[in-house]
Design an enzyme around this catalytic site. Sequence first.
Site, mmCIF file in Angstrom:
data_model
loop_
_atom_site.group_PDB
_atom_site.id
_atom_site.type_symbol
_atom_site.label_atom_id
_atom_site.label_comp_id
_atom_site.label_asym_id
_atom_site.label_seq_id
_atom_site.Cartn_x
_atom_site.Cartn_y
_atom_site.Cartn_z
ATOM 1 N N ARG A 61 0.807 -1.213 0.000
ATOM 2 C CA ARG A 61 0.000 0.000 0.000
ATOM 3 C C ARG A 61 0.844 1.269 0.000
ATOM 4 O O ARG A 61 0.348 2.327 -0.349
ATOM 5 C CB ARG A 61 -0.998 -0.027 1.163
ATOM 6 N N GLU A 98 3.357 -6.867 14.141
ATOM 7 C CA GLU A 98 2.484 -7.055 15.294
ATOM 8 C C GLU A 98 1.792 -8.411 15.251
ATOM 9 O O GLU A 98 1.267 -8.885 16.244
ATOM 10 C CB GLU A 98 1.457 -5.922 15.419
#
Length: 177
Positions: A61, A98
Amino acid sequence: MLEERLKSVIRDIPDFPKPGIVFKDITPILKDQQLCGEIVDQLVNYLQGIEIDAIAGVESRGFLFGMLLANRLDVPFIPIRKQGKLPFNTISESYKLEYGQATIEVHEDALAPGSKVLIHDDLLATGGTVVAASKLLEKLGADIIGYAFIISLDFLQSEGRLTRFSDRIISLARFDA
């Protein structure tokens, strides 16, 4: 104001890519050409007067607005890709996400040593990806002159991880929770 418009369009996707993660989906932004233009305009305004030799965008992105920004600033775009996606000789950097681990790569001839590079990604979460991108570019001799994000998850307090490379951190929409 641009931040409010962005927040009204960005979509929350709960439990993606794994339970407990709330994914900030920017794809609704891409349906609005005017909003896309305003994003690039605002980033260009923030970068006025700053010497930039290249924009590095982090897959995937970070490519969307990173390439638009590089084009507008008339500088090269450097793709930083997931391992195994670039066809020429690369250098790599592994890091923790994460929700897992990843490795990113850049072509070894992507830039000249001493190049002033702005790193763009759509989202600043824990900062692991852009820290890895910063280390990767520094291996090539780049001077990281800043970061540009569409979204910053400020509640994760990750900007501090970036300031060792540059204290110029632009985020167009900040989320506190």
